[in-house]
Scaffold this active site. Structure first.
Site, PDB file in Angstrom:
ATOM      1  N   SER A 209     -17.720 -47.066  27.307  1.00 30.91           N
ATOM      2  CA  SER A 209     -16.248 -46.575  26.624  1.00 30.91           C
ATOM      3  C   SER A 209     -15.600 -47.749  26.899  1.00 30.91           C
ATOM      4  O   SER A 209     -15.914 -49.149  27.276  1.00 30.91           O
ATOM      5  CB  SER A 209     -15.819 -45.523  27.200  1.00 30.91           C
ATOM      6  OG  SER A 209     -14.851 -44.967  26.571  1.00 30.91           O
ATOM      7  N   ASN A 210     -14.201 -47.911  26.978  1.00 35.68           N
ATOM      8  CA  ASN A 210     -13.133 -48.646  27.161  1.00 35.68           C
ATOM      9  C   ASN A 210     -12.282 -48.097  27.699  1.00 35.68           C
ATOM     10  O   ASN A 210     -11.971 -47.065  28.294  1.00 35.68           O
ATOM     11  CB  ASN A 210     -12.759 -49.565  25.964  1.00 35.68           C
ATOM     12  CG  ASN A 210     -12.199 -48.654  24.974  1.00 35.68           C
ATOM     13  OD1 ASN A 210     -11.213 -48.093  24.990  1.00 35.68           O
ATOM     14  ND2 ASN A 210     -12.978 -48.556  23.678  1.00 35.68           N
TER      15      ASN A 210
END
Ligand code: CTP
Length: 401
Positions: A209-210
């Site tokens: 993810s980020n």
């Protein structure tokens, strides 16, 4: 000026501060501009301003009690009717009540039930205003979309000098006028917003993810709704509350986001792609948790599809706004995305700058339109940046339709 607020219903909440007498002038000014003003006071406020005076000035009964014998669900009726709620003055105690969602009187209850924009004008002594609990409560309310008219610096009732005086009555009334004027800026528009990160699973317990928090997209959705649009928010996983009146669709992966955006795209007249969509996903997702003991293991990645670029052929008269979060060559990279994805506007921000980018409440952005015009903006709350972006988008919309 006279009829500027005609047809507008304002709920004026007055709480128990010595500055409450100033609410009489605010009430008179709002009335003289044509607004229909309903006053609700806390019990403490009645000690500073007599209800009879408020009743005469507003031309309506003044409510305080949740258990008013004449109305059964008065807090719901008042909450539904209001186009805007102004709390002036707002005491430290009342701000704390709002922050915790306490509903032990009429004003506390109706604020929980209301979906209209809320504006508060705090007034208190300097020491109270500077207390960390007040600072945190005010910040929390701001995060939820409540607008604050900061107190002014000057002589205080205690005899001290400093910040804490209720903002000037004129400033408060002007803020009400500007909020209600922008309230219908997006009337009739359907705004599609993407927000937050995406998560690409590796196995049942892990994902790629980020650091996107979703705050920028949620601020856009909230402001667009306040300005009268129907808002569809397609959101990756975040811990943020859904802004009032917004339709929210939760997704996890880039592919799910793409599917939902494509399904709802034709309804939209304005599209704001604030999501940080993952560019890569694992080629294969393990059906079981991957066990340790295989340090040399590698995960093969494949690219996700670019949602925004895929919408290009269906653009029509829609205004499309993209975002470019960069760590180098900001303007050059942003311009490439603007033309490559066929956008009307791109919001470029250098995420390495202090106070910009992920998981903070502020941002520092430059807006670039398709004609190459650049609007550099100072550091500001994401909520305020949302207003700038939507203002630009409204301008572009006028040009294309
Ligand atoms: N975007 C998208 N679909 C993707 C990737 C990005 O719709 N798969 C959108 C984002 O929502 C944003 C814009 O495209 O509005 C730019 O996103 P960004 O991640 O900055 O750019 P990328 O095109 O992915 O380029 P790079 O990551 O290589 O900088």
């Amino acid at each position: 000026m006279a009829a500027m607020l005609s047809g507008k219903k304002i709920l004026l909440g007055i709480t128990g501060s010595i500055a409450a007498y100033k609410s009489l002038q605010i009430l008179r000014d709002l009335k003289s501009m044509g607004a229909d003003v309903q006053v609700v006071t806390t019990a403490a406020a009645r000690r500073f301003v007599p209800p009879l005076t408020l009743q005469v000035f507003s031309g309506r009964p003044v409510f305080t009690d949740l258990f008013d014998p004449h109305e059964e669900v008065i807090h719901l009726t008042l909450a539904d009717e209001a186009d805007l709620i102004l709390i002036a003055p707002a005491t430290a105690h009342f701000i704390a009540k709002m922050a915790t969602g306490l509903a032990d009187d009429l004003l506390g209850n109706l604020l929980l039930a209301a979906s209209a924009p809320i504006l508060i004008a705090p007034a208190m002594d300097i020491g109270m205003w500077n207390h960390p609990s007040v600072t945190e409560n005010v910040a929390l309310l701001q995060k939820r979309g409540v607008q604050i008219i900061e107190p002014e610096v000057g002589p205080l009732a205690s005899g001290k000098e400093g910040k804490g005086r209720l903002a000037n009555e004129k400033t408060i009334v002007e803020k009400v006028v500007s909020l209600l004027a922008s309230e219908s800026k997006l009337a009739g528009e359907v705004v599609l917003v993407t927000a937050g990160p995406t998560q690409e699973p590796i196995d049942p317990v892990r994902f790629i993810s980020n650091r996107s928090s979703g705050k920028m997209g949620y601020a856009l959705a909230r402001v667009a709704r306040e300005w009268g649009a129907r808002v569809i928010l397609i959101s990756g996983p975040t811990s943020l509350p859904t802004p009032p009146g917004v339709e929210r669709i939760d997704v996890r992966t880039a592919e799910e986001m793409k599917k939902e955006v494509e399904a709802r795209y034709s309804e939209a007249t304005l599209v704001l792609m604030a999501a940080a969509v993952g560019d890569y996903r694992p080629e294969a997702v393990s059906s079981q948790k991957i066990k340790k003991g295989n340090a040399a293991r590698s995960i093969r990645l494949q690219e996700t599809e670019d949602i925004l670029a895929g919408l290009r052929s269906r653009k029509g008269k829609k205004v499309i706004v993209g975002f470019a979060a960069e760590t180098e060559a900001l303007l050059e990279n942003a311009r490439k995305k603007l033309s490559g994805k066929g956008l009307d506007l791109i919001v470029a921000n250098d995420v390495t700058q202090e106070g910009a980018g992920f998981d903070v409440d502020t941002n520092i952005a430059q807006l670039i339109d398709s004609k190459g015009r650049i609007v550099p903006l100072p550091k500001m709350l994401k909520e305020d940046l949302a207003r700038y972006i939507l203002n630009e988008a409204v301008g572009i919309k006028k040009g294309v339709s």
